[in-house]
Design a protein around this motif. Structure first.
Motif, PDB file in Angstrom:
ATOM      1  N   PHE A 135      -0.843  -3.594 -23.304  1.00 12.21           N
ATOM      2  CA  PHE A 135      -2.110  -3.064 -22.773  1.00 12.21           C
ATOM      3  C   PHE A 135      -2.929  -4.167 -22.115  1.00 12.21           C
ATOM      4  CE2 PHE A 135      -6.641  -2.122 -22.999  1.00 12.21           C
ATOM      5  CZ  PHE A 135      -6.660  -1.001 -22.167  1.00 12.21           C
ATOM      6  N   TYR A 136      -2.936  -5.338 -22.729  1.00  7.27           N
ATOM      7  CA  TYR A 136      -3.692  -6.444 -22.129  1.00  7.27           C
ATOM      8  C   TYR A 136      -2.888  -7.203 -21.078  1.00  7.27           C
ATOM      9  CZ  TYR A 136      -7.190  -5.395 -25.602  1.00  7.27           C
ATOM     10  OH  TYR A 136      -8.147  -4.750 -26.340  1.00  7.27           O
ATOM     11  N   GLY A 137      -1.756  -6.661 -20.723  1.00 10.17           N
ATOM     12  CA  GLY A 137      -0.955  -7.243 -19.651  1.00 10.17           C
ATOM     13  C   GLY A 137      -0.197  -8.484 -20.065  1.00 10.17           C
ATOM     14  N   LEU A 181      -3.761 -13.245 -19.249  1.00  9.43           N
ATOM     15  CA  LEU A 181      -4.960 -13.612 -18.498  1.00  9.43           C
ATOM     16  C   LEU A 181      -5.927 -14.233 -19.515  1.00  9.43           C
ATOM     17  CD1 LEU A 181      -5.260 -10.405 -16.293  1.00  9.43           C
ATOM     18  CD2 LEU A 181      -4.509 -12.673 -15.568  1.00  9.43           C
ATOM     19  N   ASN A 196      -3.094  -3.921 -15.708  1.00 10.17           N
ATOM     20  CA  ASN A 196      -3.273  -5.223 -16.361  1.00 10.17           C
ATOM     21  C   ASN A 196      -2.008  -6.071 -16.260  1.00 10.17           C
ATOM     22  OD1 ASN A 196      -5.919  -4.936 -17.163  1.00 10.17           O
ATOM     23  ND2 ASN A 196      -5.408  -4.169 -19.203  1.00 10.17           N
ATOM     24  N   LYS A 197      -0.861  -5.415 -16.461  1.00 10.22           N
ATOM     25  CA  LYS A 197       0.403  -6.154 -16.385  1.00 10.22           C
ATOM     26  C   LYS A 197       0.619  -6.699 -14.983  1.00 10.22           C
ATOM     27  CE  LYS A 197       3.993  -4.883 -19.176  1.00 10.22           C
ATOM     28  NZ  LYS A 197       5.069  -3.996 -19.663  1.00 10.22           N
ATOM     29  N   CYS A 217      -1.689  -7.446 -12.796  1.00 15.26           N
ATOM     30  CA  CYS A 217      -2.638  -8.545 -12.549  1.00 15.26           C
ATOM     31  C   CYS A 217      -2.152  -9.825 -13.209  1.00 15.26           C
ATOM     32  CB  CYS A 217      -4.019  -8.194 -13.082  1.00 15.26           C
ATOM     33  SG  CYS A 217      -4.757  -6.824 -12.210  1.00 15.26           S
ATOM     34  N   ASN A 218      -1.613  -9.687 -14.411  1.00 12.35           N
ATOM     35  CA  ASN A 218      -1.063 -10.836 -15.118  1.00 12.35           C
ATOM     36  C   ASN A 218       0.057 -11.484 -14.304  1.00 12.35           C
ATOM     37  OD1 ASN A 218      -1.145 -12.191 -17.800  1.00 12.35           O
ATOM     38  ND2 ASN A 218       0.994 -11.596 -17.857  1.00 12.35           N
TER      39      ASN A 218
END
Lengths: 425, 414
Positions: A90-92, A111, B343-344, B346-347
């Motif tokens: 979820f937080y990438g 990030l 989010n993935k 962007c990471n």
């Protein structure tokens, strides 16, 4: 445009004599845990690595370290495997845990502004992994399936037999991977390996690089200093001298053969190690090496051939690895012998040595290029108790060494007759 | 935001420069707009073999690699179905060496039969190592041949067969070079610790006098819209079976591309993806499952691959995959799931942009598909993806008529 441009004259080149290394912040937390941080990426990112002495060397049962690392993210006492995966995703973020020969390593990429959200779960995994039976069974089946595919590859077969010949069939680095050993592992074994090796202990090291700043720095120190650490055991990964072996293993993939040739060698603490690295580079350590030029570029026997020194704690070995067309198998082995003997019998010509030196300096610059490259480099040094100053020492060595010294090193450390030779194909 | 200086030399060479102060290194990247899709079905594997030949010495510089190594640099290259890309990374202060090397091999190669013979042999060993002598090595050949009927994507970059590579002649190599390796068919990009004002005159000095080539007007054979589902079944001596399902999608520059990428992520990347949760966790049908895009300029494929648990048939997995795909057509994706995938992305983008080497390639790549507006600026396109758009695309792609299924059976399971 200049009219008299002469394309045969090379532009002048310059290479540095020292590196300005970015600032590495080193800190020992109140509980004794070492933390290294490297600040200053241009992007809003964070890479966190945790090194733990939980590799194969610490296994009580074969194949345990790898299986333990793969199952560690599959549940804690309050979170299921799915919840853990869901949160990191979820937080990438990307998280991986892998077991190496000596150490085990956790890597988190995220990030930097998501780190605070991820930290509690990370700490949970580090302290409270549960190894649920159902997940263990799933990972076991997947691991066995992967292992079966590996044993179909000549390169894997050759490496397995090479390691066995170097370390001995009973050594944790030398045993042949076997699906039966995966079957024999149970939950208690995994918990024990986790508690002793993959749980943070006094030998663990935390490294972070990225856009860190004071906030993240404090988050890391605060959370990690709260942990009570196990005391890590002292171990020595000695190689018992094995007789050099020659083995041909028949596989069903008969178009090519994988070749591994090598012998035990010195480790990173030895005074000659950095210089031997230079010699190895000449022989087979980069794309322009003698082995590559001869066996790929001149003869076309292979898509690639490399040699490397692999230091593992208190020991290490030297290895040449390639896959060649079957009809070139014997010719390749005899060319390898020739190239090793040439290093022992003749000094490296000045132009070639100058080229290798410049190439290696460029590689050292790359390994210190920004916080992400630096953390990857530092990671390989800190497990030996060393730091980035090694890079400047390497640079000095490269500038100082001459052809005569390298010839002496070849005579001292490379002996084709004493090398183990494994051919799978 | 980025600050890319862009200009075109009179001979047609496109040049892109980005200053990155934080690094003492620089990457010089040259992208030639030629890949295996420009080959004919009778002579496949040509673009890739040619990539090897580019390292065999040029008019004035006999040894490419060693010359670069003297300047502290290293390099690599790769060939795809769409393009061939070369790059050198070296201390920024030595940038001129890289310009000298790349310009000389764009000017004229040392066309030498012995070098060609050696590289043919090396590529044949590469073919054996990665495609013939390796478990599952022929999957890509089988799958591309199933998915594409007329488009040259139907053969992989390595080539259809060894014989094609073995029979390449020096004359053909020359023709290929003077057709595709001209400045007007190339994009030169530089990213790293250099000053644009210093670099521009050096680029003009080394590349300015290279003659332009013919303009390339070679239409790539179009792929007709698939009208009925295709299945292929093979049996091989491998330890376990695998299923591949591929669906035709659209071009990289299509307005729906980022939504397509989001769909792929929702389906199959990571242990919280839909395919993993459903087929691995809930149903226990497979040990591994993955979804990804082929990533080509045209006619992208969305590919799903899965390995079964013991005793599970590929047909059972196939049916379960289809039901997961149907769900995307019937129900709108929840906000949280969409947010996760964004989010993935962007990471991934942030980590990629940290490397000047990736930046140098990305610049050239986006230029090659006429989409410089995407360079360092893809995040907003992911953020603009909506649940309705996802549903609409899923409805159009995931149909039986648009599916290609490869059952790759392990002989031991028979």
């Amino acid at each position: 445009m200049p009219a008299q441009m002469n394309r045969t004259i090379a532009p002048k080149v310059q290479l540095p004599h020292s590196l300005s290394l970015g600032h590495v912040h080193e800190e020992t937390l109140s509980n004794g845990l070492k933390v290294y941080t490297l600040d200053g990426t241009s992007q809003n990112i964070l890479q966190l690595n945790i090194l733990m002495p939980g590799g194969r060397f610490f296994e009580k049962k074969r194949m345990l370290a790898g299986l333990c690392a793969s199952t560690m993210l599959k549940g804690t006492n309050s979170k299921s495997a799915r919840e853990i995966a869901e949160t990191f995703d979820f937080y990438g973020a990307t998280i991986k845990i892998q077991a190496n020969m000596y150490s085990a390593q956790l890597s988190l990429f995220c990030l930097s502004d998501k780190f605070a959200e991820l930290l509690p779960l990370l700490m949970d995994v580090l302290q409270n992994a549960q190894f649920p039976e159902k997940e263990i069974e799933k990972i076991k089946r997947k691991s066995k399936q992967k292992l079966a595919v590996q044993w179909e590859k000549n390169s894997y077969i050759a490496t397995q037999y090479f390691n066995r010949a170097i370390f001995g069939a009973e050594h944790p680095f030398g045993y042949l991977s076997d699906a039966k050993d995966i079957d024999a592992i149970n939950r208690e074994d995994l918990l024990q390996h986790y508690m002793e090796g993959l749980h943070l202990n006094s030998k663990s090291i935390v490294l972070a690089a990225g856009n860190i700043g004071a906030t993240i720095h404090k988050l890391i120190s605060d959370s990690f200093s709260k942990l009570s650490l196990h005391s890590g055991d002292e171990h020595q990964a000695n190689i018992q001298p094995q007789e050099p072996d020659f083995k041909e293993i028949a596989s069903k993939n008969a178009l090519q053969s994988a070749i591994r040739i090598g012998m035990p060698s010195i480790n990173i603490y030895h005074k000659d190690f950095e210089n031997l690295q230079i010699l190895n580079t000449v022989l087979g350590g980069y794309f322009g090496s003698r082995l590559m030029s001869n066996i790929r570029e001149e003869k076309g026997y292979t898509y690639g051939i490399y040699s490397f020194l692999n230091p593992i704690m208190d020991t290490g070995y030297f290895c040449i690895a390639t896959e060649v067309g079957n009809q070139y198998k014997n010719a390749t082995i005899s060319e390898i012998e020739k190239e090793i003997n040439r290093l022992k019998n003749e000094e490296i010509p000045a132009a070639e040595l100058a080229m290798v030196k410049n190439y290696m300096i460029g590689q050292i610059m790359k390994s210190a290029d920004g916080p992400l490259s630096m953390i990857s480099t530092l990671k390989n040094f800190v497990i030996f108790g060393l730091d980035l100053d090694v890079l400047n020492k390497q640079l000095e060595n490269i500038h100082a060494i001459d052809a005569k010294q390298l010839q002496e090193l070849a005579q001292q450390y490379l002996n084709f007759d004493k090398m183990t030779k494994i051919v799978a194909g | 935001m980025t600050n890319v200086e862009e200009f075109v030399l009179p001979n047609g060479l496109t040049v892109l420069v980005e200053e990155i102060e934080s690094t003492p290194l620089v990457t010089l990247n040259i992208l030639y707009k030629v890949g295996s899709k420009h080959e004919t079905p009778e002579k496949t594997g040509f673009a890739h073999l040619f990539e090897h030949f580019m390292f065999e010495g040029s008019k004035n510089i006999p040894h490419f690699d060693s010359t670069l190594q003297v300047a502290g640099g290293d390099n690599n290259a790769f060939t795809t179905v769409d393009l061939t890309n070369y790059y050198e990374t070296l201390p920024a202060i030595n940038i001129e060496t890289a310009l000298w090397l790349e310009s000389d091999r764009m000017l004229e190669l040392d066309f030498n039969q012995q070098s060609l013979d050696t590289q043919i042999s090396v590529v044949c060993e590469e073919f054996k190592q990665n495609y013939l002598n390796k478990p599952y090595g022929d999957v890509w050949h089988l799958l591309m041949d199933l998915c594409y009927k007329s488009h040259p994507y139907r053969w992989p970059t390595i080539g259809l067969k060894l014989e094609h590579v073995e029979h390449i002649t020096l004359k053909e190599t020359k023709d290929f070079f003077y057709t595709y390796y001209r400045p007007n068919n190339a994009i030169l990009s530089i990213a790293g610790g250099v000053k644009t004002a210093d670099v521009i005159p050096l680029v003009e000095k080394w590349f300015g006098d290279i003659p332009a080539g013919p303009s390339i007007e070679q239409p790539i054979k179009e792929e007709d819209k698939q009208t009925h589902g295709r299945t292929k079944e093979v049996t091989r001596d491998v330890p376990s079976s695998v299923i591949y399902k591929a669906y035709h999608c659209f071009n990289r520059t299509h307005a729906d591309y980022y939504a397509l990428d989001v769909i792929t992520e929702i389906l199959g990347t990571g242990d919280s993806s839909r395919l993993y949760k459903h087929l691995v966790d809930d149903l226990g049908l497979c040990t591994e499952i993955d979804a990804y895009l082929s990533g080509t300029d045209e006619h992208n494929l969305l590919i799903i691959e899965a390995k079964p648990e013991d005793g599970i048939s590929l047909q059972q997995i196939d049916a379960a995959i289809v039901s997961v795909l149907n769900d995307l057509q019937e129900t709108l994706v929840e906000k949280r799931e969409l947010e996760k995938v964004i989010n993935k992305a962007c990471n991934y983008l942030a980590f990629t942009n940290e490397s000047h080497q990736s930046k140098a390639f990305n610049m050239a790549y986006f230029k090659s598909i006429n989409s410089m507006h995407l360079y360092n600026n893809e995040q907003p396109f992911y953020q603009a993806v909506t649940p309705k758009q996802i549903k609409r695309i899923a409805e159009s792609i995931f149909t039986e008529a648009n599916s290609n299924t490869l059952y790759y059976n392990a002989s031991s399971n028979e």
